[in-house]
Scaffold this active site. Structure first.
Site, short mmCIF file in Angstrom:
data_model
loop_
_atom_site.label_atom_id
_atom_site.label_comp_id
_atom_site.label_asym_id
_atom_site.label_seq_id
_atom_site.Cartn_x
_atom_site.Cartn_y
_atom_site.Cartn_z
N ALA A 176 0.80 -1.23 0.00
CA ALA A 176 0.00 0.00 0.00
C ALA A 176 0.83 1.28 0.00
O ALA A 176 0.27 2.37 0.11
CB ALA A 176 -1.00 0.04 1.14
N ALA A 177 2.14 1.18 -0.16
CA ALA A 177 2.95 2.40 -0.21
C ALA A 177 2.55 3.26 -1.41
O ALA A 177 2.35 4.47 -1.28
CB ALA A 177 4.43 2.04 -0.29
N GLY A 178 2.42 2.63 -2.57
CA GLY A 178 2.01 3.38 -3.75
C GLY A 178 0.61 3.94 -3.62
O GLY A 178 0.34 5.08 -4.04
N ASP A 179 -0.28 3.17 -3.03
CA ASP A 179 -1.65 3.65 -2.84
C ASP A 179 -1.68 4.84 -1.89
O ASP A 179 -2.46 5.79 -2.08
CB ASP A 179 -2.54 2.53 -2.28
CG ASP A 179 -2.66 1.35 -3.24
OD1 ASP A 179 -2.56 1.56 -4.45
OD2 ASP A 179 -2.86 0.23 -2.74
#
Length: 302
Positions: free
Chosen positions: A251-254
């Site tokens: 979820a880093a990109g999200d």
């Protein structure tokens, strides 16, 4: 509620296994932890935008099962408008099986479940949400026809359209690029979209230029610990990030996408909106899980 940000996309229950390393074919490894956590790229981005200070509506589908009820309840607890999150009887809610190794890297297998029921027709039923939005966000975990309908309608309405082309499997339809205001791939997605290797700010710029030539207005390539490369038709810049010890990159990109959208919705200048997304993502990777790792605005540096 008139949400400034509308996210059209996926809701998954994440099934997370911690493992010393990733197994090879035919191998059985002993893991050292299991957890479930709410996820899905669409829902993650919605939660990030909400926690970072903007009003959000989610458009998507869950199954008529316990996972679906839990995911919907979780979004409601964040203050997210879920009037367009449909419960589809007889269908399983989407799931993601996530392996996280001791270096904090992940490998993910998804089963679409209810996300496959998020059709363009369902989207049309919630056109009022798009009309009331400032920013519309899409990813690629719902049917491609639905993503296209989202991009087309957002563009028709003059909204700021963000596409996170994830998970990418190859080039996007050529006519999509002109519908998108901000295209936000990571390194591997940028490589798949362009056929170019992407592993540094320099190679990310080459890929971004290829995407601009294809018709994208603005491109942000997220590079993990190497920061973000931004490019449009007139300028480009590399924004590095402070190093952190990654525990789980899920979820880093999200988190970046949601934080960036929240910054835009707030009226921040472009570079400040990018920094907001970066700060949030940098904190998220120091925590386990998808949505549980996403920070609130008050946790970030002033």
């Amino acid at each position: 509620m008139h949400a400034k940000v509308v996210v059209v996309g996926s809701l998954n229950m994440d099934l997370i296994v911690r493992t010393p390393r990733f197994p090879v074919g035919g191998e059985t490894l002993a893991g050292h932890g299991f957890a479930t956590a709410p996820g899905g790229k669409g829902a993650n981005q919605a939660v990030a935008a909400a926690r970072l200070g903007t009003t959000v509506a989610m458009v998507g589908c869950v199954g008529g099962d316990a996972h679906g009820a839990e995911l919907r309840a979780g979004l409601l607890a964040e203050g997210i408008d879920c009037s367009a999150v449909a419960k589809v009887p007889g269908v399983a809610t989407g799931i993601a099986t996530i392996l996280v190794d001791d270096a904090g890297q992940n490998a993910i297998v998804i089963a679409a479940g209810g996300n496959a029921e998020m059709t363009a027709e369902r989207l049309a039923d919630h056109d009022a949400l798009l009309q009331a939005a400032d920013i519309v966000i899409a990813q690629l975990e719902v049917p491609m026809a639905t993503v296209e309908a989202t991009l087309v309608r957002g563009h028709e309405l003059g909204r700021t359209v963000i596409l996170n082309p994830a998970p990418a499997v190859g080039p996007l339809p050529a006519h999509w690029y002109g519908l998108v205001d901000y295209l936000i791939p990571n390194e591997s997605e940028a490589a798949l979209l362009t056929g170019l290797p992407v592993d540094s700010p320099e190679t990310a710029l080459q890929a971004a230029q290829r995407l601009l030539e294809a018709g994208a207005r603005r491109v942000l390539v997220t590079l993990g610990s190497q920061g973000v490369l931004y490019a449009d038709g007139e300028r480009h810049m590399h924004l590095p990030v402070e190093p952190v010890v990654a525990v789980d990159t899920t979820a880093a990109g999200d988190t970046f996408v949601g934080g960036f959208a929240a910054g835009l919705a707030e009226g921040l200048p472009l570079e400040a909106a990018i920094r907001l997304g970066q700060q949030a993502a940098a904190l998220a990777v120091t925590r386990p899980g998808a949505q549980p790792s996403i920070p609130h605005r008050h946790e970030l540096p002033a």
